[in-house]
Design a protein around this motif. Sequence first.
Motif, PDB file in Angstrom:
ATOM      1  N   THR A  18      54.502   8.794   7.293  1.00 51.52           N
ATOM      2  CA  THR A  18      53.431   7.874   7.750  1.00 51.52           C
ATOM      3  C   THR A  18      52.970   6.943   6.517  1.00 51.52           C
ATOM      4  N   THR A  19      53.262   7.565   5.208  1.00 50.61           N
ATOM      5  CA  THR A  19      52.777   6.405   4.105  1.00 50.61           C
ATOM      6  C   THR A  19      54.169   5.543   4.115  1.00 50.61           C
ATOM      7  N   HIS A  20      55.231   5.965   4.327  1.00 53.59           N
ATOM      8  CA  HIS A  20      56.476   5.179   4.216  1.00 53.59           C
ATOM      9  C   HIS A  20      56.314   4.077   5.274  1.00 53.59           C
ATOM     10  N   ALA A  21      55.951   4.302   6.516  1.00 54.20           N
ATOM     11  CA  ALA A  21      56.087   3.641   7.655  1.00 54.20           C
ATOM     12  C   ALA A  21      54.684   2.443   7.422  1.00 54.20           C
ATOM     13  N   HIS A  22      53.625   3.041   6.812  1.00 55.57           N
ATOM     14  CA  HIS A  22      52.631   2.082   6.366  1.00 55.57           C
ATOM     15  C   HIS A  22      53.124   1.040   5.400  1.00 55.57           C
ATOM     16  N   ILE A  23      53.842   1.333   4.380  1.00 54.42           N
ATOM     17  CA  ILE A  23      54.393   0.479   3.408  1.00 54.42           C
ATOM     18  C   ILE A  23      55.217  -0.435   3.991  1.00 54.42           C
TER      19      ILE A  23
ATOM     20  N   THR B 235      55.485  -1.502   7.092  1.00 53.78           N
ATOM     21  CA  THR B 235      54.776  -2.458   8.098  1.00 53.78           C
ATOM     22  C   THR B 235      54.361  -3.447   7.120  1.00 53.78           C
ATOM     23  N   TRP B 236      53.276  -3.072   6.057  1.00 51.45           N
ATOM     24  CA  TRP B 236      52.786  -4.469   5.585  1.00 51.45           C
ATOM     25  C   TRP B 236      53.837  -5.058   4.701  1.00 51.45           C
ATOM     26  N   LEU B 237      54.819  -4.483   4.562  1.00 50.57           N
ATOM     27  CA  LEU B 237      55.768  -5.145   3.049  1.00 50.57           C
ATOM     28  C   LEU B 237      56.562  -6.220   4.171  1.00 50.57           C
TER      29      LEU B 237
ATOM     30  N   LEU C  34      47.070   7.290   8.629  1.00 50.25           N
ATOM     31  CA  LEU C  34      46.899   8.001   7.222  1.00 50.25           C
ATOM     32  C   LEU C  34      45.317   8.499   7.175  1.00 50.25           C
ATOM     33  N   ILE C  35      44.435   7.832   7.587  1.00 53.29           N
ATOM     34  CA  ILE C  35      43.072   8.254   7.665  1.00 53.29           C
ATOM     35  C   ILE C  35      42.972   9.460   8.221  1.00 53.29           C
ATOM     36  N   ILE C  36      43.342   9.728   9.320  1.00 48.06           N
ATOM     37  CA  ILE C  36      43.229  11.042  10.163  1.00 48.06           C
ATOM     38  C   ILE C  36      43.812  11.981   9.452  1.00 48.06           C
TER      39      ILE C  36
ATOM     40  N   LEU D 233      35.752   5.324  -0.206  1.00 47.10           N
ATOM     41  CA  LEU D 233      36.849   4.383  -0.798  1.00 47.10           C
ATOM     42  C   LEU D 233      37.850   4.140   0.388  1.00 47.10           C
ATOM     43  N   TYR D 234      37.941   5.154   1.264  1.00 43.28           N
ATOM     44  CA  TYR D 234      38.727   4.713   2.536  1.00 43.28           C
ATOM     45  C   TYR D 234      38.360   3.761   3.609  1.00 43.28           C
ATOM     46  N   ILE D 235      37.117   3.752   3.531  1.00 44.98           N
ATOM     47  CA  ILE D 235      36.460   2.553   4.403  1.00 44.98           C
ATOM     48  C   ILE D 235      36.716   1.469   3.696  1.00 44.98           C
ATOM     49  N   VAL D 236      36.432   1.322   2.404  1.00 47.80           N
ATOM     50  CA  VAL D 236      36.525  -0.110   1.611  1.00 47.80           C
ATOM     51  C   VAL D 236      38.175  -0.432   1.653  1.00 47.80           C
ATOM     52  N   LYS D 237      39.172   0.537   1.528  1.00 47.89           N
ATOM     53  CA  LYS D 237      40.570   0.221   1.822  1.00 47.89           C
ATOM     54  C   LYS D 237      40.868  -0.111   3.054  1.00 47.89           C
ATOM     55  N   MET D 238      40.265   0.387   4.333  1.00 38.87           N
ATOM     56  CA  MET D 238      40.587  -0.026   5.666  1.00 38.87           C
ATOM     57  C   MET D 238      39.996  -1.528   5.775  1.00 38.87           C
TER      58      MET D 238
ATOM     59  N   LEU E  33      43.473   0.038  -4.363  1.00 40.55           N
ATOM     60  CA  LEU E  33      42.875   0.839  -3.551  1.00 40.55           C
ATOM     61  C   LEU E  33      43.849   1.970  -3.248  1.00 40.55           C
ATOM     62  N   GLY E  34      44.887   1.341  -2.564  1.00 40.27           N
ATOM     63  CA  GLY E  34      46.015   2.328  -1.816  1.00 40.27           C
ATOM     64  C   GLY E  34      46.613   3.219  -2.972  1.00 40.27           C
ATOM     65  N   LEU E  35      46.622   2.536  -4.207  1.00 42.75           N
ATOM     66  CA  LEU E  35      47.585   3.438  -5.173  1.00 42.75           C
ATOM     67  C   LEU E  35      46.481   4.422  -5.908  1.00 42.75           C
ATOM     68  N   LYS E  36      45.115   3.794  -5.701  1.00 45.41           N
ATOM     69  CA  LYS E  36      44.258   4.787  -6.420  1.00 45.41           C
ATOM     70  C   LYS E  36      43.987   6.351  -5.532  1.00 45.41           C
ATOM     71  N   LEU E  37      43.990   5.969  -3.970  1.00 48.08           N
ATOM     72  CA  LEU E  37      43.720   7.054  -3.141  1.00 48.08           C
ATOM     73  C   LEU E  37      45.007   8.030  -3.432  1.00 48.08           C
ATOM     74  N   PRO E  38      44.555   9.303  -2.994  1.00 48.92           N
ATOM     75  CA  PRO E  38      45.422  10.574  -3.092  1.00 48.92           C
ATOM     76  C   PRO E  38      46.923  10.588  -2.668  1.00 48.92           C
ATOM     77  N   MET E  39      47.142  10.162  -1.385  1.00 49.98           N
ATOM     78  CA  MET E  39      48.235  10.334  -0.513  1.00 49.98           C
ATOM     79  C   MET E  39      49.474   9.363  -1.233  1.00 49.98           C
ATOM     80  N   GLY E  40      50.555   9.819  -1.067  1.00 50.51           N
ATOM     81  CA  GLY E  40      51.774   8.897  -1.515  1.00 50.51           C
ATOM     82  C   GLY E  40      51.619   8.608  -3.296  1.00 50.51           C
ATOM     83  N   PHE E  41      51.931   7.505  -3.568  1.00 49.00           N
ATOM     84  CA  PHE E  41      51.767   7.209  -4.849  1.00 49.00           C
ATOM     85  C   PHE E  41      50.305   7.012  -5.185  1.00 49.00           C
ATOM     86  N   HIS E  42      50.048   7.499  -6.515  1.00 48.80           N
ATOM     87  CA  HIS E  42      48.658   7.406  -6.853  1.00 48.80           C
ATOM     88  C   HIS E  42      48.773   7.169  -8.449  1.00 48.80           C
TER      89      HIS E  42
HETATM   90  C1  HEM Z   1      48.229  -5.914   4.854  1.00 52.18           C
HETATM   91  C2  HEM Z   1      47.474  -4.876   5.000  1.00 52.18           C
HETATM   92  C3  HEM Z   1      47.734  -3.659   3.983  1.00 52.18           C
HETATM   93  C4  HEM Z   1      48.162  -3.687   2.835  1.00 52.18           C
HETATM   94  C5  HEM Z   1      48.947  -4.529   1.735  1.00 52.18           C
HETATM   95  C6  HEM Z   1      47.778  -2.026   2.397  1.00 52.18           C
HETATM   96  C7  HEM Z   1      48.614  -1.500   1.338  1.00 52.18           C
HETATM   97  C8  HEM Z   1      48.464   0.088   1.152  1.00 52.18           C
HETATM   98  C9  HEM Z   1      49.032   0.614  -0.087  1.00 52.18           C
HETATM   99  C10 HEM Z   1      49.654   0.051  -1.364  1.00 52.18           C
HETATM  100  C11 HEM Z   1      48.726   1.862  -0.038  1.00 52.18           C
HETATM  101  C12 HEM Z   1      49.225   3.099  -0.971  1.00 52.18           C
HETATM  102  C13 HEM Z   1      50.609   3.538  -0.554  1.00 52.18           C
HETATM  103  C14 HEM Z   1      50.920   4.908  -1.236  1.00 52.18           C
HETATM  104  O1  HEM Z   1      50.212   5.336  -1.844  1.00 52.18           O
HETATM  105  O2  HEM Z   1      52.099   5.307  -1.451  1.00 52.18           O
HETATM  106  C15 HEM Z   1      48.141   2.126   1.229  1.00 52.18           C
HETATM  107  C16 HEM Z   1      47.880   3.252   1.530  1.00 52.18           C
HETATM  108  C17 HEM Z   1      46.825   3.405   2.598  1.00 52.18           C
HETATM  109  N1  HEM Z   1      46.461   2.262   3.665  1.00 52.18           N
HETATM  110 FE1  HEM Z   1      46.729   0.438   3.440  1.00 52.18          FE
HETATM  111  N2  HEM Z   1      47.346  -1.416   3.387  1.00 52.18           N
HETATM  112  C18 HEM Z   1      47.043  -2.184   4.565  1.00 52.18           C
HETATM  113  C19 HEM Z   1      46.079  -2.181   5.420  1.00 52.18           C
HETATM  114  C20 HEM Z   1      45.533  -1.080   5.856  1.00 52.18           C
HETATM  115  C21 HEM Z   1      44.760  -0.759   6.862  1.00 52.18           C
HETATM  116  C22 HEM Z   1      44.287  -2.136   8.097  1.00 52.18           C
HETATM  117  C23 HEM Z   1      44.378   0.532   6.818  1.00 52.18           C
HETATM  118  C24 HEM Z   1      43.379   1.391   7.791  1.00 52.18           C
HETATM  119  C25 HEM Z   1      43.069   1.055   9.099  1.00 52.18           C
HETATM  120  C26 HEM Z   1      44.798   1.043   5.856  1.00 52.18           C
HETATM  121  C27 HEM Z   1      44.608   2.387   5.513  1.00 52.18           C
HETATM  122  C28 HEM Z   1      45.440   2.999   4.517  1.00 52.18           C
HETATM  123  C29 HEM Z   1      45.117   4.383   4.038  1.00 52.18           C
HETATM  124  C30 HEM Z   1      44.185   5.381   4.735  1.00 52.18           C
HETATM  125  C31 HEM Z   1      46.122   4.864   2.995  1.00 52.18           C
HETATM  126  C32 HEM Z   1      46.245   6.141   2.408  1.00 52.18           C
HETATM  127  C33 HEM Z   1      45.499   6.130   1.191  1.00 52.18           C
HETATM  128  C34 HEM Z   1      45.750   7.468   0.348  1.00 52.18           C
HETATM  129  O3  HEM Z   1      46.724   7.441  -0.459  1.00 52.18           O
HETATM  130  O4  HEM Z   1      44.949   8.604   0.746  1.00 52.18           O
HETATM  131  N3  HEM Z   1      45.536   0.131   5.163  1.00 52.18           N
HETATM  132  N4  HEM Z   1      47.938   0.978   2.092  1.00 52.18           N
END
Ligand code: HEM
Length: 122
Positions: A4-9, A11-13, A55-57, A65-70, A110-119
């Motif tokens: 999921t972390t891979h898929a998230h990275i 998609t935004w990349l 990822l949130i689930i 911080l998750y709310i702020v990240k979202m 925020l993404g890199l501070k939160l605990p999953m994936g790279f931190h």
């Molecule tokens: C273009 C928009 C976005 C960018 C550039 C982005 C970027 C990132 C990055 C860099 C990470 C860290 C990945 C890692 O640790 O390996 C991450 C994790 C995450 N993102 Fe996003 N994100 C975006 C949108 C969103 C949205 C819309 C949501 C919520 C609906 C979200 C929720 C999360 C969550 C929950 C994590 C995991 C945090 C953890 O490490 O515990 N992100 N994202």
Amino acid sequence: MTTTTHAHITTWLLAIILLFVALGLHKKGNLKGFKIIQMVMRVFYLLIIGTGIALIIGAVHLSLLYIVKMATGLWIIGIMEFILMKTSKNESTSVLWIQFVIAFLLVLYLGLKLPMGFHPFA
Ligand code: HEM
């Protein structure tokens, strides 16, 4: 790191790469190509949000911080959509780009501070 972390990275990349592809096409006067990428980008917004929610689930300890990240993630998506909309109307996007840089640095932090994936900033 989870799939999921891979898929998230991924998609935004891809969305950010597509943003520049769309702007390049617009500059070249390929308005049809621009429109198509604009539509593809909307699919990517949904994929970013979908993987973000997944990822949130999956998070073990939810925090504020998750709310702020979202919220920041949704903000960038809004900025990208507005950049394309203003570009299609040949209007200035400078204020949006300033926001883009701020929001991107924030979401990266925020993404890199939160605990999953790279931190590295945890
Ligand atoms: C273009 C928009 C976005 C960018 C550039 C982005 C970027 C990132 C990055 C860099 C990470 C860290 C990945 C890692 O640790 O390996 C991450 C994790 C995450 N993102 Fe996003 N994100 C975006 C949108 C969103 C949205 C819309 C949501 C919520 C609906 C979200 C929720 C999360 C969550 C929950 C994590 C995991 C945090 C953890 O490490 O515990 N992100 N994202």
